[in-house]
Enzyme design. Sequence first.
Site, PDB file in Angstrom:
ATOM      1  N   LEU A 167      94.214   8.685 -32.614  1.00  0.00           N
ATOM      2  CA  LEU A 167      92.901   8.757 -31.970  1.00  0.00           C
ATOM      3  C   LEU A 167      92.756  10.096 -31.246  1.00  0.00           C
ATOM      4  O   LEU A 167      93.563  10.420 -30.374  1.00  0.00           O
ATOM      5  CB  LEU A 167      92.730   7.617 -30.961  1.00  0.00           C
ATOM      6  CG  LEU A 167      92.912   6.196 -31.506  1.00  0.00           C
ATOM      7  CD1 LEU A 167      92.528   5.181 -30.430  1.00  0.00           C
ATOM      8  CD2 LEU A 167      92.095   5.984 -32.772  1.00  0.00           C
TER       9      LEU A 167
ATOM     10  N   ARG B 273      87.486  16.844 -18.687  1.00  0.00           N
ATOM     11  CA  ARG B 273      88.219  17.299 -17.497  1.00  0.00           C
ATOM     12  C   ARG B 273      89.083  18.545 -17.747  1.00  0.00           C
ATOM     13  O   ARG B 273      89.620  19.133 -16.812  1.00  0.00           O
ATOM     14  CB  ARG B 273      89.080  16.157 -16.948  1.00  0.00           C
ATOM     15  CG  ARG B 273      88.261  15.207 -16.089  1.00  0.00           C
ATOM     16  CD  ARG B 273      89.126  14.107 -15.529  1.00  0.00           C
ATOM     17  NE  ARG B 273      89.489  13.127 -16.544  1.00  0.00           N
ATOM     18  CZ  ARG B 273      90.532  12.291 -16.443  1.00  0.00           C
ATOM     19  NH1 ARG B 273      91.308  12.339 -15.390  1.00  0.00           N
ATOM     20  NH2 ARG B 273      90.776  11.420 -17.399  1.00  0.00           N
TER      21      ARG B 273
END
Length: 456
Positions: free
Chosen positions: A11, A18
Amino acid sequence: MLPMRFDIVILAAGQGTRMRSAVPKVLHRLGGKPLLQHVYETAAGLSPQTLTIVYGHGGEQVRRCFADWPVEWVEQSRQLGTGHAVQQALPFLTQDVVLVLYGDVPLLRRETLQRLLAAAGENRLALLTVTLADPTGYGRIVRDEGGCVRRIVEEKDADPDERTIREVNTGILAIPLRNLRDWLTRLDNDNAQGEYYLTDVIAMAVADGVAVETVAADPDEVQGVNDKRQLARLERIYQRRQADTLMEQGVTLADPARFDVRGEVSAGRDVEIDVNVVLEGRVRLGDRVRIGAGTVVRDADVGDDVEILPHCVIDGVRIGPGSRIGPFARLRPETVLADHVHIGNFVEIKKSHVGTGSKINHLSYVGDSEVGSGVNIGAGTITCNYDGVNKHRTVIEDGAFIGSDTQLVAPVRIGRDATIGAGSTITRDAPEGKLTLSRSRQITVDDWQRPTKKQR
Ligand code: UD1
Ligand code: CA
Protein backbone atom coordinates in the site's frame (compact mmCIF):
# COMPACT_ATOMS: atom_id res chain seq x y z
CA MET A 1 10.28 -23.03 4.15
CA LEU A 2 7.04 -21.17 3.75
CA PRO A 3 3.93 -23.32 3.97
CA MET A 4 2.15 -22.07 0.85
CA ARG A 5 2.28 -19.82 -2.13
CA PHE A 6 1.20 -16.25 -1.59
CA ASP A 7 0.82 -12.82 -3.18
CA ILE A 8 2.03 -9.48 -1.83
CA VAL A 9 0.27 -6.12 -1.92
CA ILE A 10 2.18 -2.95 -1.01
CA LEU A 11 0.00 0.00 0.00
CA ALA A 12 1.56 3.25 -1.14
CA ALA A 13 -1.33 5.56 -2.00
CA GLY A 14 -1.09 7.75 1.09
CA GLN A 15 -0.43 11.42 0.39
CA GLY A 16 2.36 12.00 2.87
CA THR A 17 1.19 15.56 3.58
CA ARG A 18 3.28 15.76 6.73
CA MET A 19 6.50 15.38 4.73
CA ARG A 20 5.78 18.92 3.46
CA SER A 21 7.38 18.11 0.15
CA ALA A 22 6.59 18.13 -3.55
CA VAL A 23 8.19 14.69 -3.75
CA PRO A 24 5.82 11.74 -3.13
CA LYS A 25 6.51 10.25 0.30
CA VAL A 26 7.67 6.83 -0.88
CA LEU A 27 10.32 8.43 -3.11
CA HIS A 28 12.08 10.04 -0.16
CA ARG A 29 15.38 8.32 0.45
CA LEU A 30 16.64 6.19 3.30
CA GLY A 31 20.26 5.11 3.00
CA GLY A 32 20.26 6.69 -0.46
CA LYS A 33 17.39 4.51 -1.70
CA PRO A 34 13.68 5.41 -2.04
CA LEU A 35 11.52 4.13 0.83
CA LEU A 36 9.40 2.08 -1.57
CA GLN A 37 12.49 0.39 -2.97
CA HIS A 38 13.40 -0.93 0.49
CA VAL A 39 9.95 -2.46 0.81
CA TYR A 40 9.98 -3.77 -2.74
CA GLU A 41 13.36 -5.47 -2.29
CA THR A 42 12.29 -7.11 0.96
CA ALA A 43 9.05 -8.23 -0.70
CA ALA A 44 10.76 -9.55 -3.83
CA GLY A 45 13.20 -11.43 -1.60
CA LEU A 46 10.26 -13.51 -0.33
CA SER A 47 9.48 -14.68 -3.90
CA PRO A 48 5.72 -14.06 -3.95
CA GLN A 49 3.64 -15.29 -6.91
CA THR A 50 2.52 -11.75 -7.67
CA LEU A 51 3.48 -8.35 -6.31
CA THR A 52 1.00 -5.47 -6.60
CA ILE A 53 1.65 -1.87 -5.64
CA VAL A 54 -1.31 0.40 -4.88
CA TYR A 55 -0.32 3.97 -5.68
CA GLY A 56 -2.23 7.20 -5.26
CA HIS A 57 -3.52 10.06 -7.26
CA GLY A 58 -0.58 11.90 -8.81
CA GLY A 59 1.58 8.86 -8.18
CA GLU A 60 2.61 8.49 -11.84
CA GLN A 61 5.96 9.87 -10.74
CA VAL A 62 6.34 6.87 -8.45
CA ARG A 63 5.35 4.46 -11.18
CA ARG A 64 7.71 6.03 -13.70
CA CYS A 65 10.55 5.92 -11.21
CA PHE A 66 10.31 2.13 -10.98
CA ALA A 67 9.04 1.33 -14.47
CA ASP A 68 11.33 -1.70 -14.74
CA TRP A 69 10.03 -3.53 -11.67
CA PRO A 70 8.10 -6.73 -12.48
CA VAL A 71 5.01 -5.67 -10.52
CA GLU A 72 1.36 -4.83 -11.10
CA TRP A 73 0.58 -1.16 -10.51
CA VAL A 74 -2.94 -0.22 -9.48
CA GLU A 75 -4.16 3.25 -8.88
CA GLN A 76 -6.34 4.15 -5.92
CA SER A 77 -7.46 7.55 -7.10
CA ARG A 78 -9.09 8.55 -3.82
CA GLN A 79 -7.66 7.48 -0.47
CA LEU A 80 -10.77 5.98 1.09
CA GLY A 81 -8.87 3.82 3.57
CA THR A 82 -6.62 0.79 3.84
CA GLY A 83 -9.51 -1.63 3.19
CA HIS A 84 -10.43 0.23 0.03
CA ALA A 85 -6.77 0.23 -1.05
CA VAL A 86 -6.49 -3.56 -0.76
CA GLN A 87 -9.77 -3.89 -2.68
CA GLN A 88 -8.11 -2.21 -5.68
CA ALA A 89 -5.52 -4.98 -5.78
CA LEU A 90 -7.99 -7.90 -5.63
CA PRO A 91 -8.14 -8.49 -9.42
CA PHE A 92 -4.43 -9.35 -9.41
CA LEU A 93 -4.46 -11.80 -6.50
CA THR A 94 -4.35 -15.51 -7.23
CA GLN A 95 -2.90 -17.41 -4.27
CA ASP A 96 -4.24 -18.79 -0.98
CA VAL A 97 -2.74 -16.05 1.15
CA VAL A 98 -2.01 -12.37 0.62
CA LEU A 99 0.61 -10.45 2.58
CA VAL A 100 -0.13 -6.73 2.98
CA LEU A 101 2.83 -4.34 3.40
CA TYR A 102 3.10 -0.55 3.65
CA GLY A 103 5.31 1.40 1.24
CA ASP A 104 6.39 3.73 4.03
CA VAL A 105 7.62 1.05 6.45
CA PRO A 106 11.09 0.40 5.04
CA LEU A 107 12.99 -1.42 7.79
CA LEU A 108 10.97 -4.63 8.01
CA ARG A 109 13.17 -7.70 7.95
CA ARG A 110 12.55 -10.61 5.64
CA GLU A 111 12.79 -13.09 8.55
CA THR A 112 9.97 -11.29 10.38
CA LEU A 113 7.72 -11.56 7.33
CA GLN A 114 8.62 -15.22 6.94
CA ARG A 115 7.44 -15.81 10.51
CA LEU A 116 4.23 -13.94 9.75
CA LEU A 117 3.58 -15.96 6.58
CA ALA A 118 4.28 -19.19 8.41
CA ALA A 119 1.55 -18.29 10.92
CA ALA A 120 -1.07 -17.73 8.17
CA GLY A 121 -2.84 -20.26 6.02
CA GLU A 122 -6.21 -21.74 5.29
CA ASN A 123 -8.61 -20.43 7.93
CA ARG A 124 -5.73 -18.64 9.67
CA LEU A 125 -4.99 -14.92 9.55
CA ALA A 126 -1.74 -13.55 10.97
CA LEU A 127 -1.20 -10.06 12.33
CA LEU A 128 2.13 -8.41 13.01
CA THR A 129 1.84 -6.54 16.29
CA VAL A 130 4.15 -4.64 18.59
CA THR A 131 3.87 -3.50 22.20
CA LEU A 132 4.78 0.14 22.70
CA ALA A 133 5.33 2.28 25.79
CA ASP A 134 3.38 5.00 24.01
CA PRO A 135 0.72 3.53 21.68
CA THR A 136 -0.76 6.91 20.68
CA GLY A 137 -2.03 7.04 17.12
CA TYR A 138 -2.08 3.31 16.43
CA GLY A 139 -4.90 0.81 16.13
CA ARG A 140 -5.15 -1.22 19.37
CA ILE A 141 -5.32 -5.01 19.53
CA VAL A 142 -8.38 -5.89 21.62
CA ARG A 143 -8.19 -9.36 23.23
CA ASP A 144 -10.70 -11.31 25.32
CA GLU A 145 -10.06 -12.70 28.85
CA GLY A 146 -8.62 -15.83 27.28
CA GLY A 147 -6.08 -13.70 25.39
CA CYS A 148 -7.67 -14.30 21.98
CA VAL A 149 -7.76 -11.36 19.55
CA ARG A 150 -11.34 -10.05 19.15
CA ARG A 151 -10.86 -7.01 16.94
CA ILE A 152 -8.73 -3.95 16.20
CA VAL A 153 -9.97 -0.54 17.25
CA GLU A 154 -8.47 2.59 15.72
CA GLU A 155 -7.28 5.29 18.15
CA LYS A 156 -9.97 7.69 16.97
CA ASP A 157 -12.74 5.13 17.55
CA ALA A 158 -11.41 3.76 20.84
CA ASP A 159 -12.92 4.34 24.26
CA PRO A 160 -10.65 5.43 27.18
CA ASP A 161 -10.18 1.82 28.36
CA GLU A 162 -9.19 0.64 24.90
CA ARG A 163 -6.73 3.50 24.61
CA THR A 164 -4.74 2.09 27.53
CA ILE A 165 -3.94 -1.05 25.45
CA ARG A 166 -0.28 -0.99 24.50
CA GLU A 167 -0.27 -3.80 21.97
CA VAL A 168 -0.82 -2.15 18.59
CA ASN A 169 -1.42 -3.05 14.97
CA THR A 170 1.62 -2.54 12.70
CA GLY A 171 -0.72 -2.71 9.70
CA ILE A 172 1.26 -5.62 8.25
CA LEU A 173 -0.79 -8.82 7.98
CA ALA A 174 -1.23 -12.08 6.07
CA ILE A 175 -4.81 -13.05 5.14
CA PRO A 176 -6.41 -16.05 3.42
CA LEU A 177 -7.56 -14.65 0.08
CA ARG A 178 -10.88 -16.54 -0.10
CA ASN A 179 -12.02 -14.90 3.16
CA LEU A 180 -10.55 -11.54 2.29
CA ARG A 181 -12.64 -11.29 -0.90
CA ASP A 182 -15.77 -11.86 1.12
CA TRP A 183 -14.85 -9.57 4.03
CA LEU A 184 -13.87 -6.64 1.79
CA THR A 185 -17.36 -6.63 0.22
CA ARG A 186 -18.80 -6.28 3.74
CA LEU A 187 -16.64 -3.32 4.90
CA ASP A 188 -18.33 -0.01 5.64
CA ASN A 189 -16.99 3.43 6.49
CA ASP A 190 -19.17 4.06 9.49
CA ASN A 191 -16.36 5.21 11.78
CA ALA A 192 -14.64 8.32 13.13
CA GLN A 193 -12.58 8.85 9.95
CA GLY A 194 -15.24 7.83 7.40
CA GLU A 195 -12.76 5.33 5.90
CA TYR A 196 -12.93 1.69 4.84
CA TYR A 197 -10.64 0.17 7.46
CA LEU A 198 -8.77 -3.00 6.56
CA THR A 199 -8.56 -3.57 10.32
CA ASP A 200 -12.31 -4.27 10.45
CA VAL A 201 -11.70 -7.68 8.86
CA ILE A 202 -10.30 -8.91 12.18
CA ALA A 203 -13.70 -8.86 13.90
CA MET A 204 -15.20 -10.53 10.80
CA ALA A 205 -12.57 -13.28 11.00
CA VAL A 206 -13.44 -13.89 14.64
CA ALA A 207 -17.17 -14.04 13.77
CA ASP A 208 -16.48 -16.47 10.89
CA GLY A 209 -14.37 -18.78 13.05
CA VAL A 210 -11.12 -17.95 11.24
CA ALA A 211 -8.18 -18.14 13.67
CA VAL A 212 -6.34 -14.85 14.30
CA GLU A 213 -2.67 -15.37 15.15
CA THR A 214 -0.31 -12.61 16.20
CA VAL A 215 3.41 -12.41 15.53
CA ALA A 216 5.48 -9.95 17.57
CA ALA A 217 7.81 -7.54 15.79
CA ASP A 218 10.77 -5.49 16.96
CA PRO A 219 9.51 -1.88 17.38
CA ASP A 220 12.41 -0.49 15.30
CA GLU A 221 11.58 -2.45 12.17
CA VAL A 222 7.88 -1.58 11.98
CA GLN A 223 8.25 2.17 12.29
CA GLY A 224 6.68 4.12 9.47
CA VAL A 225 7.73 7.41 7.94
CA ASN A 226 5.21 10.21 8.16
CA ASP A 227 7.46 13.26 8.59
CA LYS A 228 11.08 14.33 8.28
CA ARG A 229 11.83 13.67 11.94
CA GLN A 230 10.75 10.05 11.60
CA LEU A 231 12.73 9.79 8.37
CA ALA A 232 15.87 10.98 10.17
CA ARG A 233 15.24 8.57 13.05
CA LEU A 234 14.87 5.64 10.67
CA GLU A 235 17.98 6.72 8.79
CA ARG A 236 19.99 6.36 12.03
CA ILE A 237 18.51 2.89 12.70
CA TYR A 238 19.29 1.88 9.14
CA GLN A 239 22.86 3.20 9.33
CA ARG A 240 23.45 1.43 12.62
CA ARG A 241 22.40 -1.82 10.92
CA GLN A 242 24.84 -1.23 8.04
CA ALA A 243 27.64 -0.47 10.47
CA ASP A 244 26.87 -3.58 12.54
CA THR A 245 26.88 -5.76 9.43
CA LEU A 246 30.29 -4.48 8.35
CA MET A 247 31.74 -4.80 11.85
CA GLU A 248 30.45 -8.39 12.02
CA GLN A 249 32.45 -8.99 8.84
CA GLY A 250 35.57 -7.65 10.58
CA VAL A 251 35.69 -4.04 9.40
CA THR A 252 37.07 -1.59 12.00
CA LEU A 253 34.96 1.56 12.28
CA ALA A 254 36.39 4.43 14.34
CA ASP A 255 32.83 5.38 15.25
CA PRO A 256 29.80 3.46 13.94
CA ALA A 257 27.62 6.52 14.64
CA ARG A 258 29.70 8.62 12.26
CA PHE A 259 29.71 6.36 9.21
CA ASP A 260 27.08 6.15 6.48
CA VAL A 261 26.40 3.66 3.72
CA ARG A 262 24.11 4.65 0.88
CA GLY A 263 24.42 1.61 -1.30
CA GLU A 264 26.15 -1.75 -1.20
CA VAL A 265 29.57 -2.31 0.28
CA SER A 266 31.77 -5.35 0.27
CA ALA A 267 34.94 -5.30 2.32
CA GLY A 268 37.96 -7.56 2.65
CA ARG A 269 39.91 -8.30 5.82
CA ASP A 270 41.35 -5.69 8.18
CA VAL A 271 39.71 -2.71 6.56
CA GLU A 272 39.84 0.45 8.72
CA ILE A 273 37.46 3.35 8.32
CA ASP A 274 37.84 6.63 10.18
CA VAL A 275 35.01 8.99 11.18
CA ASN A 276 32.60 10.76 8.82
CA VAL A 277 33.22 8.49 5.87
CA VAL A 278 30.32 8.07 3.42
CA LEU A 279 30.18 5.10 1.04
CA GLU A 280 27.68 5.37 -1.83
CA GLY A 281 26.55 3.16 -4.70
CA ARG A 282 28.55 -0.01 -5.20
CA VAL A 283 31.81 0.04 -3.31
CA ARG A 284 34.29 -2.81 -3.07
CA LEU A 285 37.12 -2.48 -0.59
CA GLY A 286 40.00 -4.92 -0.77
CA ASP A 287 42.02 -6.28 2.14
CA ARG A 288 43.70 -3.79 4.50
CA VAL A 289 42.17 -0.73 2.85
CA ARG A 290 42.30 2.34 5.09
CA ILE A 291 40.00 5.31 4.59
CA GLY A 292 40.68 8.62 6.33
CA ALA A 293 38.22 10.96 8.00
CA GLY A 294 35.67 12.88 5.95
CA THR A 295 36.12 10.94 2.71
CA VAL A 296 33.27 10.14 0.29
CA VAL A 297 33.62 7.06 -1.93
CA ARG A 298 31.01 6.31 -4.58
CA ASP A 299 30.90 3.43 -7.09
CA ALA A 300 34.50 2.40 -6.63
CA ASP A 301 36.66 -0.66 -6.67
CA VAL A 302 39.49 -0.17 -4.20
CA GLY A 303 42.36 -2.68 -4.30
CA ASP A 304 44.24 -4.31 -1.45
CA ASP A 305 46.45 -2.12 0.77
CA VAL A 306 45.14 1.15 -0.65
CA GLU A 307 45.31 4.08 1.71
CA ILE A 308 42.89 6.95 1.19
CA LEU A 309 43.86 9.91 3.37
CA PRO A 310 41.30 12.36 4.83
CA HIS A 311 38.87 14.50 2.85
CA CYS A 312 38.90 12.89 -0.57
CA VAL A 313 35.99 12.59 -3.01
CA ILE A 314 36.19 9.44 -5.10
CA ASP A 315 33.55 8.65 -7.69
CA GLY A 316 33.41 5.99 -10.37
CA VAL A 317 37.02 4.90 -10.00
CA ARG A 318 39.18 1.78 -9.90
CA ILE A 319 42.19 2.07 -7.61
CA GLY A 320 44.92 -0.55 -7.92
CA PRO A 321 46.61 -2.28 -4.97
CA GLY A 322 49.05 -0.36 -2.79
CA SER A 323 48.04 3.07 -4.08
CA ARG A 324 47.90 6.12 -1.83
CA ILE A 325 45.35 8.89 -2.37
CA GLY A 326 44.95 12.30 -0.78
CA PRO A 327 44.48 14.12 1.48
CA PHE A 328 42.11 16.42 -0.42
CA ALA A 329 42.12 14.56 -3.73
CA ARG A 330 39.22 14.32 -6.17
CA LEU A 331 38.99 11.30 -8.44
CA ARG A 332 36.21 11.53 -11.01
CA PRO A 333 34.41 8.92 -13.14
CA GLU A 334 36.27 6.63 -15.54
CA THR A 335 39.55 7.03 -13.74
CA VAL A 336 41.60 3.88 -13.46
CA LEU A 337 44.72 3.82 -11.34
CA ALA A 338 47.09 0.87 -11.67
CA ASP A 339 48.98 -0.37 -8.62
CA HIS A 340 51.19 1.73 -6.33
CA VAL A 341 50.03 5.04 -7.77
CA HIS A 342 50.37 8.13 -5.57
CA ILE A 343 47.82 10.90 -5.87
CA GLY A 344 48.43 13.80 -3.49
CA ASN A 345 46.69 16.90 -2.20
CA PHE A 346 44.55 19.13 -4.42
CA VAL A 347 44.81 16.83 -7.39
CA GLU A 348 41.81 16.22 -9.66
CA ILE A 349 41.78 13.33 -12.08
CA LYS A 350 39.04 12.68 -14.62
CA LYS A 351 38.58 9.92 -17.20
CA SER A 352 42.22 8.97 -17.17
CA HIS A 353 44.38 5.91 -16.82
CA VAL A 354 47.46 6.17 -14.62
CA GLY A 355 50.08 3.42 -14.83
CA THR A 356 51.99 1.51 -12.15
CA GLY A 357 54.01 3.53 -9.68
CA SER A 358 53.24 6.92 -11.21
CA LYS A 359 53.02 9.97 -8.96
CA ILE A 360 50.86 13.07 -9.22
CA ASN A 361 51.43 14.57 -5.82
CA HIS A 362 50.40 18.22 -5.73
CA LEU A 363 47.91 20.70 -7.18
CA SER A 364 47.29 19.17 -10.60
CA TYR A 365 44.47 18.53 -13.06
CA VAL A 366 44.72 15.46 -15.24
CA GLY A 367 41.76 14.82 -17.55
CA ASP A 368 41.21 12.61 -20.63
CA SER A 369 44.73 11.30 -20.27
CA GLU A 370 46.76 8.17 -20.65
CA VAL A 371 49.61 8.27 -18.15
CA GLY A 372 52.16 5.45 -18.40
CA SER A 373 54.02 3.77 -15.58
CA GLY A 374 56.83 5.35 -13.56
CA VAL A 375 55.73 8.82 -14.57
CA ASN A 376 56.30 11.77 -12.25
CA ILE A 377 54.00 14.72 -12.70
CA GLY A 378 55.23 17.83 -10.90
CA ALA A 379 53.20 20.28 -8.83
CA GLY A 380 50.71 22.45 -10.65
CA THR A 381 50.59 20.48 -13.89
CA ILE A 382 47.45 20.96 -15.96
CA THR A 383 46.22 19.00 -18.94
CA CYS A 384 44.37 21.55 -21.06
CA ASN A 385 41.91 19.01 -22.43
CA TYR A 386 39.10 21.31 -23.50
CA ASP A 387 39.27 23.87 -26.29
CA GLY A 388 35.86 25.25 -25.45
CA VAL A 389 34.11 22.86 -27.85
CA ASN A 390 35.81 19.48 -27.84
CA LYS A 391 37.79 17.36 -25.39
CA HIS A 392 41.22 16.11 -26.46
CA ARG A 393 43.53 13.44 -25.11
CA THR A 394 46.92 13.75 -23.51
CA VAL A 395 49.32 10.81 -23.65
CA ILE A 396 52.29 10.67 -21.29
CA GLU A 397 54.46 7.63 -21.93
CA ASP A 398 56.32 5.50 -19.38
CA GLY A 399 59.06 7.12 -17.34
CA ALA A 400 58.32 10.70 -18.38
CA PHE A 401 59.03 13.55 -15.96
CA ILE A 402 56.80 16.60 -16.14
CA GLY A 403 58.31 19.66 -14.45
CA SER A 404 56.15 21.77 -12.14
CA ASP A 405 53.70 24.35 -13.43
CA THR A 406 53.41 22.81 -16.87
CA GLN A 407 50.42 23.08 -19.18
CA LEU A 408 49.97 20.22 -21.61
CA VAL A 409 47.72 21.51 -24.37
CA ALA A 410 45.88 18.49 -25.78
CA PRO A 411 45.97 16.70 -28.10
CA VAL A 412 49.59 16.14 -27.19
CA ARG A 413 51.99 13.26 -26.58
CA ILE A 414 54.97 13.18 -24.22
CA GLY A 415 57.40 10.45 -25.30
CA ARG A 416 58.90 7.72 -23.19
CA ASP A 417 61.44 8.99 -20.60
CA ALA A 418 61.00 12.55 -21.86
CA THR A 419 61.59 15.42 -19.46
CA ILE A 420 59.54 18.60 -19.58
CA GLY A 421 61.15 21.68 -18.03
CA ALA A 422 59.21 23.45 -15.29
CA GLY A 423 56.91 26.25 -16.33
CA SER A 424 56.41 25.01 -19.89
CA THR A 425 53.37 25.34 -22.08
CA ILE A 426 53.57 22.27 -24.30
CA THR A 427 51.55 22.52 -27.50
CA ARG A 428 53.39 20.00 -29.70
CA ASP A 429 54.49 16.41 -29.07
CA ALA A 430 57.66 16.06 -26.97
CA PRO A 431 60.10 13.41 -28.27
CA GLU A 432 61.19 10.50 -26.10
CA GLY A 433 64.26 10.66 -23.91
CA LYS A 434 64.86 14.38 -24.46
CA LEU A 435 64.39 17.59 -22.48
CA THR A 436 61.66 19.78 -23.92
CA LEU A 437 60.75 23.13 -22.48
CA SER A 438 59.09 26.35 -23.52
CA ARG A 439 60.29 29.18 -21.43
CA SER A 440 61.34 32.77 -22.02
CA ARG A 441 64.96 33.45 -21.08
CA GLN A 442 65.67 34.77 -17.60
CA ILE A 443 67.31 38.18 -17.56
CA THR A 444 68.73 40.41 -14.86
CA VAL A 445 68.51 44.21 -15.23
CA ASP A 446 71.74 45.59 -13.81
CA ASP A 447 70.90 49.31 -13.58
CA TRP A 448 67.37 48.88 -12.23
CA GLN A 449 66.53 50.81 -9.06
CA ARG A 450 63.76 50.12 -6.64
CA PRO A 451 61.29 53.04 -6.52
CA THR A 452 61.45 55.04 -3.26
CA LYS A 453 58.70 57.02 -1.58
CA LYS A 454 58.53 60.62 -2.82
CA GLN A 455 59.14 63.40 -0.21
CA ARG A 456 56.49 66.13 -0.16
C1 UD1 B 1 -3.08 2.13 9.96
C2 UD1 B 1 -3.96 1.10 10.66
C3 UD1 B 1 -3.65 1.11 12.16
C4 UD1 B 1 -2.16 0.85 12.39
C5 UD1 B 1 -1.33 1.85 11.59
C6 UD1 B 1 0.12 1.47 11.66
C7 UD1 B 1 -6.07 0.98 9.44
C8 UD1 B 1 -7.47 1.43 9.39
N1 UD1 B 1 -5.34 1.41 10.46
O1 UD1 B 1 -3.43 3.38 10.45
O2 UD1 B 1 -4.41 0.11 12.83
O3 UD1 B 1 -1.87 0.96 13.76
O4 UD1 B 1 -1.71 1.83 10.21
O5 UD1 B 1 0.88 2.49 11.07
O6 UD1 B 1 -5.63 0.24 8.58
N2 UD1 B 1 -2.95 3.80 2.40
C9 UD1 B 1 -3.40 3.68 1.10
N3 UD1 B 1 -4.65 4.09 0.78
C10 UD1 B 1 -5.49 4.61 1.69
C11 UD1 B 1 -5.06 4.73 3.03
C12 UD1 B 1 -3.78 4.31 3.35
O7 UD1 B 1 -2.64 3.23 0.23
O8 UD1 B 1 -6.62 4.94 1.32
C13 UD1 B 1 -1.61 3.36 2.75
C14 UD1 B 1 -0.68 4.48 3.18
O9 UD1 B 1 0.07 4.96 2.08
C15 UD1 B 1 0.21 3.82 4.21
C16 UD1 B 1 -0.66 2.73 4.80
O10 UD1 B 1 -1.70 2.50 3.87
O11 UD1 B 1 1.33 3.20 3.62
C17 UD1 B 1 -1.24 3.11 6.14
O12 UD1 B 1 -1.95 4.30 6.02
P1 UD1 B 1 -2.02 5.33 7.20
O13 UD1 B 1 -2.93 6.42 6.82
O14 UD1 B 1 -0.67 5.67 7.64
O15 UD1 B 1 -2.74 4.43 8.31
P2 UD1 B 1 -3.05 4.81 9.78
O16 UD1 B 1 -4.29 5.63 9.82
O17 UD1 B 1 -1.83 5.33 10.41
CA1 CA C 1 0.83 5.83 9.22
